[in-house]
Each structure stands twice: as structure tokens, then as C-alpha cells.
Write a protein that holds these residues in place. Sequence first.
Motif, short mmCIF file in Angstrom:
data_model
loop_
_atom_site.label_atom_id
_atom_site.label_comp_id
_atom_site.label_asym_id
_atom_site.label_seq_id
_atom_site.Cartn_x
_atom_site.Cartn_y
_atom_site.Cartn_z
N ALA A 205 -46.96 -39.94 -53.50
CA ALA A 205 -47.48 -39.30 -54.71
C ALA A 205 -48.52 -40.15 -55.45
O ALA A 205 -49.50 -39.60 -55.97
N PRO A 206 -48.38 -41.49 -55.50
CA PRO A 206 -49.38 -42.28 -56.24
C PRO A 206 -50.68 -42.52 -55.48
O PRO A 206 -51.63 -43.03 -56.06
N ARG A 207 -50.72 -42.17 -54.20
CA ARG A 207 -51.87 -42.64 -53.42
C ARG A 207 -52.42 -41.65 -52.42
O ARG A 207 -53.22 -42.02 -51.55
N MET A 208 -52.06 -40.39 -52.52
CA MET A 208 -52.68 -39.40 -51.65
C MET A 208 -52.57 -38.01 -52.27
O MET A 208 -51.71 -37.75 -53.09
N THR A 209 -53.48 -37.14 -51.88
CA THR A 209 -53.47 -35.77 -52.37
C THR A 209 -52.27 -35.03 -51.79
O THR A 209 -52.01 -35.10 -50.58
N VAL A 293 -54.54 -40.65 -62.79
CA VAL A 293 -54.67 -40.74 -61.34
C VAL A 293 -55.64 -39.70 -60.81
O VAL A 293 -56.50 -39.98 -59.96
N ALA A 294 -55.51 -38.48 -61.31
CA ALA A 294 -56.39 -37.40 -60.84
C ALA A 294 -57.85 -37.71 -61.13
O ALA A 294 -58.74 -37.37 -60.34
N ALA A 295 -58.12 -38.36 -62.24
CA ALA A 295 -59.51 -38.71 -62.60
C ALA A 295 -60.11 -39.70 -61.63
O ALA A 295 -61.34 -39.81 -61.51
N HIS A 296 -59.25 -40.45 -60.91
CA HIS A 296 -59.74 -41.43 -59.95
C HIS A 296 -59.74 -40.89 -58.52
O HIS A 296 -60.10 -41.62 -57.60
N ASP A 297 -59.32 -39.62 -58.33
CA ASP A 297 -59.36 -38.95 -57.02
C ASP A 297 -58.37 -39.60 -56.04
O ASP A 297 -58.66 -40.66 -55.47
N PRO A 298 -57.20 -38.99 -55.83
CA PRO A 298 -56.20 -39.57 -54.92
C PRO A 298 -56.73 -39.89 -53.53
O PRO A 298 -56.30 -40.87 -52.91
N ASP A 299 -57.67 -39.11 -53.02
CA ASP A 299 -58.22 -39.42 -51.70
C ASP A 299 -58.95 -40.77 -51.71
O ASP A 299 -58.84 -41.56 -50.77
N SER A 330 -52.10 -48.48 -42.91
CA SER A 330 -50.96 -48.20 -43.78
C SER A 330 -51.44 -47.78 -45.16
O SER A 330 -52.59 -48.02 -45.53
N ALA A 331 -50.54 -47.16 -45.90
CA ALA A 331 -50.88 -46.66 -47.22
C ALA A 331 -50.71 -47.74 -48.28
O ALA A 331 -49.87 -47.65 -49.16
N GLY A 332 -51.49 -48.79 -48.16
CA GLY A 332 -51.53 -49.81 -49.20
C GLY A 332 -50.33 -50.71 -49.29
O GLY A 332 -50.08 -51.32 -50.33
#
Length: 405
Positions: A205-209, A293-299, A330-332
Motif C-alpha cells: 500500500a505505501p509503495r505501489m498503485t 502519497v497520492a500527490a507523489h504518484d505511487p508508481d 524488490s519493493a524497497g
Amino acid sequence: MNDTATLTRKADFPGLLTPEGAPWHYLDTAATAQKPQAVIDAMSRAMGEDYATVHRGVYSRSAMMTQGYEAARRRVADFIGAQSENEIVFVRGATEAINLVAASWGMTRLTEGDRIVLSTLEHHSNIVPWQMVAERTGAQIDVCPLTEDGCIDLGALEALIGPRTKLVALAHVSNVLGSVLDARKAADLAHSVGAKILLDGCQAAPRMTLDMKALDCDFYAFSGHKLYGPTGIGVLWAREDILDAMPPWQGGGAMIDKVSFEGTTYAPPPQRFEAGTPMITEAIALHAAIDYVAAHDPDKLYEHENGLARKLREELRRTNAVTLFGPEESAGIVSFALQGVHPHDLGTILDEENVAIRAGHHCAQPLMEHLGVPATARASFGLYSDENDIAALMRGIERTRRIFG
């Protein structure tokens, strides 16, 4: 890798400085994210000049607070691509969300001989509730193995599931390895045998759409504090028809239709699952976190954190004394071990260098056993992370090697 300057907003996060005003290199975002000032301000207002109860008051401030609370529910629904705000249940965190599903859906749907499929890399919160259900219902747990690089083996999953499989519960992103599940394929496999699928989305949830329709899962759980929001709030998403068929988990105020000593009728979802005074200020702060988060674009966040993880793996690979775990992409999240140094000792020395990592089993003891280690060191990135954090970590590792050399 994206230009980190375009994504990194350290100035928005007051927690990223030491009391002396020096940079604090926070590499433990997978455990809990630092909070942007916008979230802190939103919660402060909600606890101060805006504060009142919700749903029950007839006075104007209560009505305004109710609007804010329900607006947060709608914002969550939009953020994850839910079909309706009625699919969003506010809970204390992902742990409570999974326990809710286990106690309400699991205890009423599973019987002796039914199968629950988990994977080797699951967090304890996605293991223990199902063990409790299995003990009480006679259902049995099957464990899906991992690929060589630490991903959930979907080929093995396909071979493992069968007609008695009723639930598949998997991490969307591993909290230890950062490996990303092909969630849609896992959902298709579960549905092919008539099973439901639950996804632990804490690290996704914190790092992808997210798009619940595209994922085609049945349950999705995540925590607010990993999403740059406050502790004490999380989200359970489930299909509206599934929620409607589930009995209440806890009883009390707010979740009822009518109460008498002869019997009680219950409110429809999601209120049915939100007994008592809700987490009012936390929901409003979660709304602010999602907006941030949405303002920074999860993608872009995913690309940013994936690029940092790739850079860190390259740096660690230059150190012969380091063992890396998990996939290259990996996802960060990067877990590793430093030869001859317990992760706790490494974490202590890094702390002296103003570098914060996680050291331990990360609530994933079965995975540690699979990896053949008692614990790992874990560095995890957030939208505020940059290559300066990696450089500080590497300096701390070199100092540790000299101390233990």
C-alpha cells in the motif's frame, strides 16, 4: 533510477533529524514510516479545534467531524480502487483486519478437513490467526514454498491447491525480502478451485498503485502507520457481498440496528464491524497521509524505492563479508547478514552513526528458518530516502567490520 531529488522530501518529515539537528538516516520504513508535517497537522487539528464524536451528535461540530471521518473512508476506497466505500472497514491495523476475517469469515466457513494455504514468507500476523482457526475448526494449513530467489512459487501453489482449499492468504510484498507477488495470478489460481484469497498489503500500500478490481482478490488488509499515517488505524477491504454475509466480530455500540434483551439486529457493513467509538482522529490523519502519497504518484514511489534497493544491493555486493537475501528486484526492502556480526550488534553500531535499520526475525520466524539464519539486518526505504542514506549505511558497515575485524 529516477532522480532522487525529485521525490525525496526530507524537509516534510520532522522526524528525520536528530535532537541536535543532524540528519537521521532512517532505513526502517517497512516497520513504520515517518510522518510528514501535513499528517501531523491534520491529526493535531482533529484532536484540537475540530474534535468531537462522530455519528451520534446532533450538534454542528459532531456533524462536521462525521463528515470528515466518512470522507476518509471514501478517500481510502478511491485510493485502492474499491467499488464502494461500503467495502472499507476501519480497524486498528492489518493484524486486526486479518483476525477479523479469521474470526468472522473463517470460523463460520471452514470445517474439518478444509485447507488454508499460506506461504513460507508470511508475517506472523498472517500465520497465527489461521492456526487459531485451524485448531478450532479442524481445518489444516498447507505451506507454499518459495522460489530460489525468495518469491512465492506460484507453480507450487497451483500444484498445492485443490477442492478442499477454501482460503489462500499471502503477502502482496514480503516485509523481509521485498519480493512482489503476482497477486492477480495468485487470485486466479485460488478462484480456479473456488477458494477465497486474502492479501496482506502492508508493504504494498505505501509503495505501489492498488486496484482491487484488477487484483481480483477477496480480502485486502493494510496498516495506516506504514502508509505515512498514524498508528492505531488500518483498513480491511472486502467484497461487499462477502462482508454482507459475515457475522459481527465484536459487539457494542455503533454496530447495531436495534438492541433489546430479546435479541439484537446488526447494522450493515462496514458499521457492523466497527463496534464502539471509532478511531476518529486517526482516520482523518490517514486521509491526509493518502493525499500526500497520492500527490507523489505511487508508481514513481515504487521506481524510486526499487532503484535505491538495487543501488544498495550493488554496494553490499562489493563487501565480500555480506550475504544478501531475496530477489534482485524488490519493493524497497533489502535484507542481509554481515559475516561474524549479529544483526543486533550491527544495528547498535549503526545507531551510533545516526543510521536506523531493523535487526531481528521481523515477525517471520518460519522464513528465518528457511533462510538458515536466526535473524537478518534489514534496510527499507521510503519516499524520503536517498543515496545519502545508503552512503551513511555503508560507512557504518565499514566501521562495524573494523570493530569486529
